[in-house]
Design a protein around this motif. Structure first.
Motif, PDB file in Angstrom:
ATOM      1  N   ARG A   1      -2.232  -0.970  -3.621  1.00  0.00           N
ATOM      2  CA  ARG A   1      -3.268  -0.041  -3.173  1.00  0.00           C
ATOM      3  C   ARG A   1      -2.667   1.341  -2.977  1.00  0.00           C
TER       4      ARG A   1
ATOM      5  N   THR B   1       0.856  -1.186   0.000  1.00  0.00           N
ATOM      6  CA  THR B   1       0.000   0.000   0.000  1.00  0.00           C
ATOM      7  C   THR B   1       0.890   1.233   0.000  1.00  0.00           C
TER       8      THR B   1
ATOM      9  N   GLU C   1      -0.802   0.037  -9.760  1.00  0.00           N
ATOM     10  CA  GLU C   1      -2.231  -0.099  -9.455  1.00  0.00           C
ATOM     11  C   GLU C   1      -2.821  -1.284 -10.218  1.00  0.00           C
TER      12      GLU C   1
END
Length: 363
Positions: free
Chosen positions: A163, A28, A158
């Motif tokens: 994320r 992330t 992505e």
């Protein structure tokens, strides 16, 4: 699957995310603004990649690994965002940088050409060779299309399941503490926040530095075939990036301001600073004052006193910082090496020495 959090969606954070993704992490990325972030240090038309590096032989040799890492990244994103230009370095006096560069290149058997002022005039008629005491030209080297790279890499990540979360981190306390008080943590946590990093990791020997660049649109298409230029005049040197691939010609100086707030709402350059940079370049770039203005901008560097990169452990975090305006060219290899160190539990001290240009580590 191990998890990773990366703070910063500029080129360093994205390359760290890329390396960690390839190493098997669920990643992330936290970024305070949209990506590409126009306030980010790496979101610009271009950055340079070159072997000419003065006495910094560790970084000169690291460029080979950097090119290999960029090739891997081009394969992943499906396009090559690099334009070969070569590099031309000039000096009007008896500075150390060119002789040190020449000695380092010769020691590694890297090809280059020495040029006189007359030869500079002959080979590069768009330049004024007056006053040149020393000149060196290399065919190797080129322009990395920085903003396009950031955008393309973000899209690739992505698409591969990374994320992205837009959030501002206010503190580090066992994880990333967001402004709403939420704390996020992961197996690996990387701080790649550019000039904002010292606010979160105050022990970093890094100073935010506002830097002005000036963009121009020359009418003569021959400018797009010029090499990158490093002018090392003692009276005030500058660099020039040619207008490749539809970008503007860009000029800036070699000095660090070591001041400025990256959160400042107004980054409009002072007109006197723009004029100072134009004055540095007009003696060397023929017809500079006739070129159409294409705007000026303030970007920020995260400057380390010796201009040595920082890749090191800071408690539970990994810091990527101190890139001092010359780190972009190494972003892909830095991201891969950091991810390998994390994934394989390798010696972080060796990584830190390598990143500082002090020693090599196995490929």
């Amino acid at each position: 699957m191990p998890t990773a959090l990366v703070l910063g969606g500029g080129i360093m954070g994205l390359c760290a995310a890329w390396g960690l993704l390839r190493a098997g992490f669920a990643v992330t990325v936290l970024e305070q603004d949209a990506i590409p972030n126009p306030r980010g240090s790496s979101v610009d038309d271009h950055r340079l990649i070159r072997h000419a590096y003065g006495a910094q032989r560790g970084y000169m040799r690291m460029v080979d690994d950097a090119y290999a890492a960029w090739d891997a990244l081009w394969d992943d994103i499906g396009e090559t965002l690099h334009v070969p230009t070569g590099v031309l370095a000039l000096d009007e006096g008896a500075g150390d940088w060119l002789p040190e560069t020449r000695a380092a290149l010769r020691a590694d058997a890297r090809p280059f050409s020495d040029l006189s002022a007359a030869q500079v005039n002959e080979r590069f008629p768009l330049l004024d060779g007056a006053g040149i005491a020393d000149a060196l030209h290399m065919e190797a080297g080129g322009v990395l299309l920085a903003g396009r790279i950031v955008a393309a890499l973000a899209r690739h990540l992505e698409g591969r399941g990374v994320r992205f979360r837009q959030a501002r981190v206010r503190d580090l306390a066992g994880g990333f503490v967001l402004e709403d008080g939420t704390t996020l943590a992961a197996d690996a946590m990387v701080v790649a926040a550019g000039p904002w990093a010292p606010r979160l990791l105050p022990r970093l020997p890094v100073t935010p530095s506002a830097q002005v660049v000036v963009r121009l649109r020359p009418a003569d298409p021959a400018w797009a075939r010029m090499p990158m230029l490093l002018d090392l005049s003692a009276a005030g040197g500058f660099y020039m990036v040619p207008p490749v691939a539809g970008t503007p010609l860009k000029i800036g100086d070699h000095s660090f301001s070591l001041q400025g707030d990256p959160d400042a709402a107004d980054r409009t350059p002072d007109p006197s600073e723009v004029e100072r940079i134009l004055s540095l370049a007009e003696r060397r770039l023929r017809g500079l004052r006739d070129m159409a203005p294409a705007g000026a901008a303030t970007c920020f560097y995260d400057v380390e006193p010796k201009e040595e990169f920082i890749l090191r452990r800071e408690g539970p975090f990994w810091a990527m910082s101190g890139f001092s305006g010359h780190g972009f060219k190494f972003a892909a290899v830095l991201g891969l090496r950091l991810a390998r160190t994390i994934a394989d539990d390798e010696n972080p001290a060796a990584l830190a020495r390598w990143a500082a240009g002090q020693e090599s580590i196995p490929a």
